[in-house]
Design an enzyme around this catalytic site. Structure first.
Site, short mmCIF file in Angstrom:
data_model
loop_
_atom_site.label_atom_id
_atom_site.label_comp_id
_atom_site.label_asym_id
_atom_site.label_seq_id
_atom_site.Cartn_x
_atom_site.Cartn_y
_atom_site.Cartn_z
N CYS A 144 -3.42 1.52 6.80
CA CYS A 144 -3.77 0.89 8.08
C CYS A 144 -4.36 1.90 9.05
O CYS A 144 -5.00 1.52 10.03
CB CYS A 144 -2.55 0.20 8.69
N GLU A 176 3.96 -4.26 12.47
CA GLU A 176 3.02 -3.15 12.26
C GLU A 176 1.89 -3.76 11.44
O GLU A 176 2.03 -4.00 10.25
CB GLU A 176 3.70 -2.00 11.52
N ASN A 203 0.81 -1.22 0.00
CA ASN A 203 0.00 0.00 0.00
C ASN A 203 0.84 1.27 0.00
O ASN A 203 0.49 2.27 -0.63
CB ASN A 203 -0.99 0.00 1.17
#
Length: 512
Positions: free
Chosen positions: A280, A246, A150
């Site tokens: 996210c 993460e 992303n």
């Protein structure tokens, strides 16, 4: 040719190249090697050989390589922006502002500040005044960075720069959906003159990533889904290798009665739909108090309808495509599930048929509840579910009702109220009257709680993830004997009891 070499050659031949496609056009834009486990092991050996020499350099010497790479980044920024946009399908403005620009800032910051941030610390002990301790920060050795699709440039570059400044050799495994961006990162540092083996890019599929996690490296830094993160953690735990994870988020936005209206509307739309919702830290749940709900929802829907979706050719696009077919499927399934259970799409709600790539309409959902997948699972797409709540108390309860805890935002004209609400929100970061952006501010820590991850990236706290502590202790004045050494006796026992009384009952410790 040896049997081992023949086996390696056959292994390489059997693994076809990774084909990178533009998800907005579905056209092939390039290919990258799909490295085998044997090739990963060879890369680890090269990194191990290079690590010692790199660690022996001073901070200033390491910083010169980072600074050269940053200069090359500035010179080649248009080429890099185009590559990111082509591999991910995002608008070029987002590639520049949310990938290239924050990386340039991060490189400058850690090149200039790492020496101070990792400076040795010396102190005397509270009771044993003759004793001195020093804490040094040493490189870990060889670290692996597994990065997502992303933000294929900014996320791995943060880990790489911090790792290099801390004195480590780095193995980067980019996503199989964005291998060309990963290779470009390697080229930047190669052109900067970085010593051979200090940074290597390992393109490949999931097997390549698994081989890196199973290899004899010193730490793994993984960014991706919760499911994949669990597998990484399990594999690392078998050999007691530390990890930084993460992972995902289901980030909540709380809109108070006194929210700055126009800014909050704009923030909600950008926070939910930037990068086509594939962050996210995207706003994936919005809670607005009922006193302003109708007006606020109407304004958001109107703004969303104005968003321009398509292929970025003339800088006239706000939202690009989803990054791959699987992500389009997930978004479609979650929205369909919500609609089947009573949700209402005020705009959007389906894939875009007139475009060739993986496009989905920017969607605003109301009448949603926690029985729906879109309210529980990470969506990672252009979908904004809005829930009307009675007051801020209900909003806090609902925001905390999640397995995730990465980022949240609170919108109010009162900073006092905003900070009070932020204290009660279960998230690694809470932003007042803004959203997402702190990932681009390298001085601030980025981390999650609950299922959103382990460890920290960015900031001094993130830099410390790339070092191990070395503690050395010595005497200021050499003595021939310490009071607690052999031989023991009743007399010494009584003396220590008296000493404890002096220190802790009569508060002598505060005086000395």
């Amino acid at each position: 040719m040896t049997a081992e070499a023949i086996e390696l050659e056959e292994s390489v031949r059997a693994r076809s190249d990774i084909i990178s496609i533009n998800p907005a056009t579905l056209e092939e834009i390039g290919r990258a090697p799909n490295l085998s486990a044997a090739q990963v092991q060879q890369a680890v050996a090269r990194a191990r050989a290079a690590a010692q020499g790199w660690a022996s350099l001073s901070f200033g010497e390491r910083a010169r390589y980072i600074t050269r790479a940053r200069q090359l980044l500035l010179e080649e920024q248009d080429e890099i922006v185009d590559l990111i946009s082509n591999e991910v399908g995002k608008p070029r403005f987002e590639s520049l502002v949310m990938e290239v620009f924050p990386v340039a800032d991060l490189m400058e910051y850690f090149a200039a500040k790492s020496a101070r941030l990792l400076r040795s610390e010396r102190f005397t002990l509270s009771i044993f005044r003759n004793k001195v301790s020093q804490i040094d920060y040493r490189p870990l050795g060889v670290v692996g960075v597994i990065s997502p699709w992303n933000y294929p440039f900014s996320i791995p570059m943060g880990g790489i720069v911090m790792a290099l400044m801390a004195g480590n050799a780095v193995l980067l495994k980019p996503s199989e959906f964005t291998p060309l961006v990963g290779l470009k990162i390697g080229e930047l540092f190669q052109e900067s003159g970085l010593p051979e083996g200090v940074l290597q890019v390992l393109t490949g599929d999931g097997e390549t990533g698994a081989a890196l996690v199973d290899s004899p490296i010193d730490k793994i830094f993984f960014t991706g889904s919760v499911g994949a993160g669990r597998k990484v953690a399990e594999a690392a735990a078998r050999k007691l290798m530390p990890v930084v994870l993460e992972l995902g988020g289901k980030d909540a936005m709380i809109v108070c009665r006194d929210a700055p209206f126009e800014r909050t509307v704009n923030g909600a739309v950008w926070g939910a739909f930037t990068n086509c919702g594939q962050a996210c830290a995207s706003v994936e749940r919005l809670y607005v108090v009922e006193a302003i709900a109708d007006k606020f929802i109407d304004a958001v829907v109107e703004k969303v309808k104005q968003l321009r979706v398509g292929i970025d050719t003339e800088h006239r696009i706000d939202i690009g495509s989803l990054a791959n077919e699987n992500q389009l499927r997930i978004v479609t399934e979650q929205v369909n599930d919500a609609l089947a259970k009573g949700a209402i799409a005020l705009t959007g709600g389906k894939p875009i048929e007139g475009l060739k790539g993986y496009f989905y309409e920017p969607t605003v959902l109301v009448n949603v509840d926690n029985s729906m997948r879109v309210m529980k699972e990470e969506t990672f797409g252009p979908v904004l579910p809005i829930v009307v709540v009675k007051d801020e108390e209900e909003a806090i309860r609902e925001a905390n009702n999640s397995n995730y805890g990465l980022l949240a935002s609170v919108w109010t004209k009162s900073i006092v109220r905003g900070r009070a609400i932020a204290e009660r929100i279960e998230a690694g970061t809470v932003i007042i009257n803004d959203v997402i952006y702190t990932h681009g501010a390298c001085q601030t820590p980025w981390f999650g709680i609950k299922e959103s991850g382990l460890g920290v990236t960015h900031s001094k706290h993130g830099l410390l993830e790339f070092v191990c502590l070395k503690h050395v202790n010595w005497d200021l004045l050499p003595l021939w004997w310490d009071l607690w050494w052999f031989p023991y006796s009743k007399w010494w026992y009584r003396l220590f009891k008296h000493l404890m009384s002096l220190l802790y009952r009569w508060r002598l410790k505060k005086i000395v």
